[in-house]
Design a protein around this motif. Structure first.
Motif, PDB file in Angstrom:
ATOM      1  N   ASP A   1      46.598  -3.959  22.046  1.00 49.52           N
ATOM      2  CA  ASP A   1      46.644  -2.686  21.326  1.00 49.52           C
ATOM      3  C   ASP A   1      47.093  -2.861  19.869  1.00 49.52           C
ATOM      4  OD1 ASP A   1      46.347  -0.046  20.927  1.00 49.52           O
ATOM      5  OD2 ASP A   1      48.117   0.602  22.038  1.00 49.52           O
ATOM      6  N   LEU A   2      46.418  -3.747  19.154  1.00 50.57           N
ATOM      7  CA  LEU A   2      46.804  -4.039  17.773  1.00 50.57           C
ATOM      8  C   LEU A   2      45.986  -3.230  16.768  1.00 50.57           C
ATOM      9  CD1 LEU A   2      47.024  -7.944  17.968  1.00 50.57           C
ATOM     10  CD2 LEU A   2      48.892  -6.304  17.976  1.00 50.57           C
ATOM     11  N   SER A   3      45.376  -2.156  17.227  1.00 47.97           N
ATOM     12  CA  SER A   3      44.509  -1.426  16.302  1.00 47.97           C
ATOM     13  C   SER A   3      45.337  -0.903  15.127  1.00 47.97           C
ATOM     14  CB  SER A   3      43.801  -0.281  17.014  1.00 47.97           C
ATOM     15  OG  SER A   3      44.731   0.496  17.694  1.00 47.97           O
ATOM     16  N   PRO A   4      44.765  -0.958  13.910  1.00 51.10           N
ATOM     17  CA  PRO A   4      45.523  -0.546  12.736  1.00 51.10           C
ATOM     18  C   PRO A   4      45.935   0.923  12.836  1.00 51.10           C
ATOM     19  CG  PRO A   4      43.205  -0.918  12.212  1.00 51.10           C
ATOM     20  CD  PRO A   4      43.407  -1.363  13.611  1.00 51.10           C
ATOM     21  N   LYS A   5      47.032   1.226  12.170  1.00 56.61           N
ATOM     22  CA  LYS A   5      47.599   2.584  12.242  1.00 56.61           C
ATOM     23  C   LYS A   5      46.593   3.652  11.821  1.00 56.61           C
ATOM     24  CE  LYS A   5      52.062   4.169  12.618  1.00 56.61           C
ATOM     25  NZ  LYS A   5      52.299   3.467  13.834  1.00 56.61           N
TER      26      LYS A   5
ATOM     27  N   GLY B   1      32.565  -8.888  22.075  1.00 54.60           N
ATOM     28  CA  GLY B   1      33.417  -7.891  22.731  1.00 54.60           C
ATOM     29  C   GLY B   1      34.755  -8.468  23.169  1.00 54.60           C
ATOM     30  N   VAL B   2      34.852  -9.818  23.340  1.00 56.51           N
ATOM     31  CA  VAL B   2      36.102 -10.415  23.823  1.00 56.51           C
ATOM     32  C   VAL B   2      37.237 -10.201  22.819  1.00 56.51           C
ATOM     33  CG1 VAL B   2      37.237 -12.559  24.557  1.00 56.51           C
ATOM     34  CG2 VAL B   2      34.894 -12.054  25.287  1.00 56.51           C
ATOM     35  N   PRO B   3      37.066 -10.621  21.522  1.00 52.61           N
ATOM     36  CA  PRO B   3      38.159 -10.326  20.586  1.00 52.61           C
ATOM     37  C   PRO B   3      38.407  -8.829  20.431  1.00 52.61           C
ATOM     38  CG  PRO B   3      36.266 -11.289  19.440  1.00 52.61           C
ATOM     39  CD  PRO B   3      36.014 -11.443  20.895  1.00 52.61           C
ATOM     40  N   VAL B   4      37.328  -8.038  20.486  1.00 54.32           N
ATOM     41  CA  VAL B   4      37.520  -6.584  20.360  1.00 54.32           C
ATOM     42  C   VAL B   4      38.441  -6.092  21.482  1.00 54.32           C
ATOM     43  CG1 VAL B   4      36.362  -4.335  20.468  1.00 54.32           C
ATOM     44  CG2 VAL B   4      35.297  -6.231  19.236  1.00 54.32           C
ATOM     45  N   TYR B   5      38.191  -6.608  22.689  1.00 50.83           N
ATOM     46  CA  TYR B   5      39.001  -6.206  23.842  1.00 50.83           C
ATOM     47  C   TYR B   5      40.469  -6.576  23.634  1.00 50.83           C
ATOM     48  CZ  TYR B   5      40.902  -6.184  28.576  1.00 50.83           C
ATOM     49  OH  TYR B   5      41.694  -5.956  29.675  1.00 50.83           O
ATOM     50  N   PHE B   6      40.694  -7.843  23.223  1.00 50.51           N
ATOM     51  CA  PHE B   6      42.084  -8.273  23.097  1.00 50.51           C
ATOM     52  C   PHE B   6      42.796  -7.539  21.962  1.00 50.51           C
ATOM     53  CE2 PHE B   6      40.714 -11.704  25.872  1.00 50.51           C
ATOM     54  CZ  PHE B   6      41.755 -11.637  26.794  1.00 50.51           C
ATOM     55  N   ILE B   7      42.091  -7.338  20.855  1.00 52.27           N
ATOM     56  CA  ILE B   7      42.745  -6.695  19.720  1.00 52.27           C
ATOM     57  C   ILE B   7      43.024  -5.217  20.011  1.00 52.27           C
ATOM     58  CG2 ILE B   7      42.456  -6.003  17.297  1.00 52.27           C
ATOM     59  CD1 ILE B   7      40.864  -8.613  16.920  1.00 52.27           C
ATOM     60  N   PHE B   8      42.000  -4.514  20.504  1.00 54.59           N
ATOM     61  CA  PHE B   8      42.145  -3.057  20.592  1.00 54.59           C
ATOM     62  C   PHE B   8      42.668  -2.558  21.933  1.00 54.59           C
ATOM     63  CE2 PHE B   8      39.122  -3.659  17.157  1.00 54.59           C
ATOM     64  CZ  PHE B   8      39.703  -2.865  16.176  1.00 54.59           C
ATOM     65  N   ILE B   9      42.478  -3.355  22.998  1.00 57.73           N
ATOM     66  CA  ILE B   9      42.876  -2.827  24.299  1.00 57.73           C
ATOM     67  C   ILE B   9      44.049  -3.601  24.892  1.00 57.73           C
ATOM     68  CG2 ILE B   9      42.073  -2.465  26.685  1.00 57.73           C
ATOM     69  CD1 ILE B   9      39.316  -1.997  25.012  1.00 57.73           C
ATOM     70  N   TYR B  10      43.897  -4.913  24.995  1.00 61.83           N
ATOM     71  CA  TYR B  10      44.928  -5.694  25.687  1.00 61.83           C
ATOM     72  C   TYR B  10      46.235  -5.690  24.901  1.00 61.83           C
ATOM     73  CZ  TYR B  10      46.808  -9.285  28.716  1.00 61.83           C
ATOM     74  OH  TYR B  10      47.576  -9.975  29.608  1.00 61.83           O
TER      75      TYR B  10
END
Ligand code: ARG
Length: 510
Positions: free
Chosen positions: A479-483, A468-477
């Motif tokens: 906000d690098l979620s793909p377009k 969940g840590v990388p998920v948090y940083f990528i998608f929330i902190y």
């Protein structure tokens, strides 16, 4: 109150109230402000605790607990200690619930104490491990109790196991459909099933008392009752016994979720906990004593469903009555668990830690669409959990208990931490510090002990939590979620608003 929606408009995703149907805003009802008043009194609070704790465990855990602890005497001691742990945990939660009266349970407390990342890890684990495994476990026991009367001697056979799992999957589907159709129906279902489980336990206890009076006490005789006890060195085995026992007591934290709806909470919450949990402990101890008055240690360990063995021996042609009641009890517990999933996800999505659409509610029915969506997700994962050949009550318990106790421990560590970091915060109820300390020690033990006996489930759980840590940083902190994902979620949200007649509650959009 710091909840994001005015109390009259809050959706009925309150776990505690949902599990008993009490204080619920019903599907189709206008939110009049009546249904969510502070109208849960002391008796209501006790009913919520008792109703949510008693479910499948008292009919399923005795076997695993006895096998791991090695003797009837030790088994009874572990059942009692689990009751003490439940009281300690619930008392500590009462401080948190009265200090931070916001929805979200563990999620909210962990966020308040330690910040966004740990809170996200909880929501993430609850969504993908804790809630689905809860549903899968209870439904497995439902399946087992339906099947055992027909195949009393061969429930361990793999074809019978497949039938049990199919029935479990069917129960998950029915529960999901019932909850989507109407919260009112789900709440009614709940009242009926609560009565059924109390009746089943009363029958078992009374029969046990009669047997004891007739002198059937072999399993409970002083010296005999401790032969075979697991030694202190067998730390993993004792841990395993606790895993089984604590499953039966799980739900001790549920009153806490509705602290906002409890009348005079500073008095009634601690009192309801102080009465409700000891009551469940006594009922569990008496039920186990009744099992031992009728069945030998070997019979319980080798047999499948303990209450069916009990009924077959004692009730003759009426033996079918117990499995029917147990199936009702488990179905009610699964229904309650499904109903209750909503609030954590709701709170997390309001804070932007889960997709925002989960915070929407139905425009006229005021039903918690987030709860329903997550419930679908949890049901789907619960189905997946049933598929592996190795998945069973005991393996699923390993995943569930490990993950839950990591976060019970973290939540209560948050309580201790906040005593230092926020010494002046208003605490209407201050717990005696020994209680949280006991829970933290117990949590440490429960997290470490399985590594000596059966490390894989705990290892996978830890891996999953940290994933969940990388998920948090990528998608929330960051906000690098793909377009394409953002677009997909936006389109889905739009679709929900357009066709689902749902929208964000007023304060969610700011
Ligand atoms: N103690 C319940 C049982 O024996 C399980 C409770 C699951 N947890 C919950 N919060 N509903 O089936």
């Amino acid at each position: 109150m710091s909840s994001l929606i005015p109390s009259e408009e809050r959706p009925p995703s309150t776990p505690g109230s949902a599990e008993t149907g009490e204080g619920l805003l019903m599907n189709g009802d206008k939110p009049t402000g009546v249904s969510l008043k502070r109208d849960v009194g002391l008796i209501g609070g006790i009913a919520i605790i008792v109703g949510t704790m008693i479910g499948s465990g008292i009919f399923a855990s005795p076997r695993g607990l006895l096998e791991a602890s090695g003797s009837s005497g030790m088994a009874l001691i572990i059942w009692a200690i689990c009751g003490v742990l439940a009281v300690c945990g619930a008392m500590a939660y009462a401080e948190l619930g009265t200090m931070i009266p916001t929805s979200g349970g563990e999620y909210t407390y962990i966020r308040e104490a330690f910040g966004s990342l740990p809170a996200f890890l909880y929501a993430w684990t609850a969504c993908i491990v804790i809630k689905p495994s809860q549903l899968a476990i209870i439904c497995l026991i439902f399946g087992e109790y339906i099947v055992t009367p027909f195949f009393p001697d061969c429930t361990m056979r793999s074809d019978i196991q497949h039938i049990i799992k199919l029935l479990a999957a069917f129960a998950i589907a029915v529960i999901t459909v019932v909850n989507c159709l109407s919260v009112k129906l789900a709440a009614r279902v709940q009242v009926f099933f609560t009565a059924a489980k109390l009746l089943a336990l009363a029958l078992i206890i009374i029969t046990g008392i009669v047997r004891l009076c007739q002198g059937y006490t072999t399993e409970l005789d002083g010296a005999n009752s401790f032969t075979g006890t697991a030694t202190v060195g067998e730390i993993g085995l004792i841990g395993q016994a606790f895993y089984n026992g604590l499953w039966a007591y799980d739900g001790w934290n549920n009153l806490n979720y509705i602290s906002e709806e409890v009348h005079n909470p500073n008095k009634n919450i601690p009192r309801a906990i102080g009465i409700g949990i000891p009551l469940v402990t006594i009922v569990y101890l008496l039920t186990n004593i009744a099992y031992f008055a009728v069945l030998s240690k070997e019979e319980i360990i080798e047999g499948g469903a303990v209450a069916v063995l009990f009924a077959n021996k004692m009730f003759g042609v009426m033996a079918w009555i117990i499995p029917v009641f147990v199936a009702c009890s488990t179905f009610g517990a699964a229904n309650g668990s499904a109903l209750s999933s909503g609030r954590v996800f709701y709170a997390a999505s309001r804070n932007g830690e889960l997709p925002k659409f989960m915070a929407m509610i139905h425009n006229s029915r005021f039903t918690p669409v987030p709860g329903l969506i997550v419930q679908h997700l949890a049901s789907f994962i619960a189905w997946l959990m049933l598929i592996p050949e190795s998945s069973s009550f005991s393996t699923l318990i390993d995943y569930f208990t490990f993950a839950s106790w990591v976060f019970y421990g973290a939540t209560i560590a948050g309580l201790l931490y906040m005593r230092f970091s926020k010494p002046n915060a208003e605490r209407p109820f201050r717990v005696f510090l020994v209680f949280p300390v006991i829970i933290i020690l117990a949590a440490l033990y429960l997290i470490i002990a399985p590594f000596s006996q059966n490390p894989l489930p705990s290892f996978f759980c830890l891996l999953f939590i940290f994933f969940g840590v990388p998920v948090y940083f990528i998608f929330i902190y960051y906000d690098l979620s793909p377009k394409w994902l953002d677009n997909g979620i936006a389109r889905f949200t739009f679709w929900l608003q357009k066709f689902g007649d749902i929208s964000y509650p007023e304060s969610a959009e700011d």
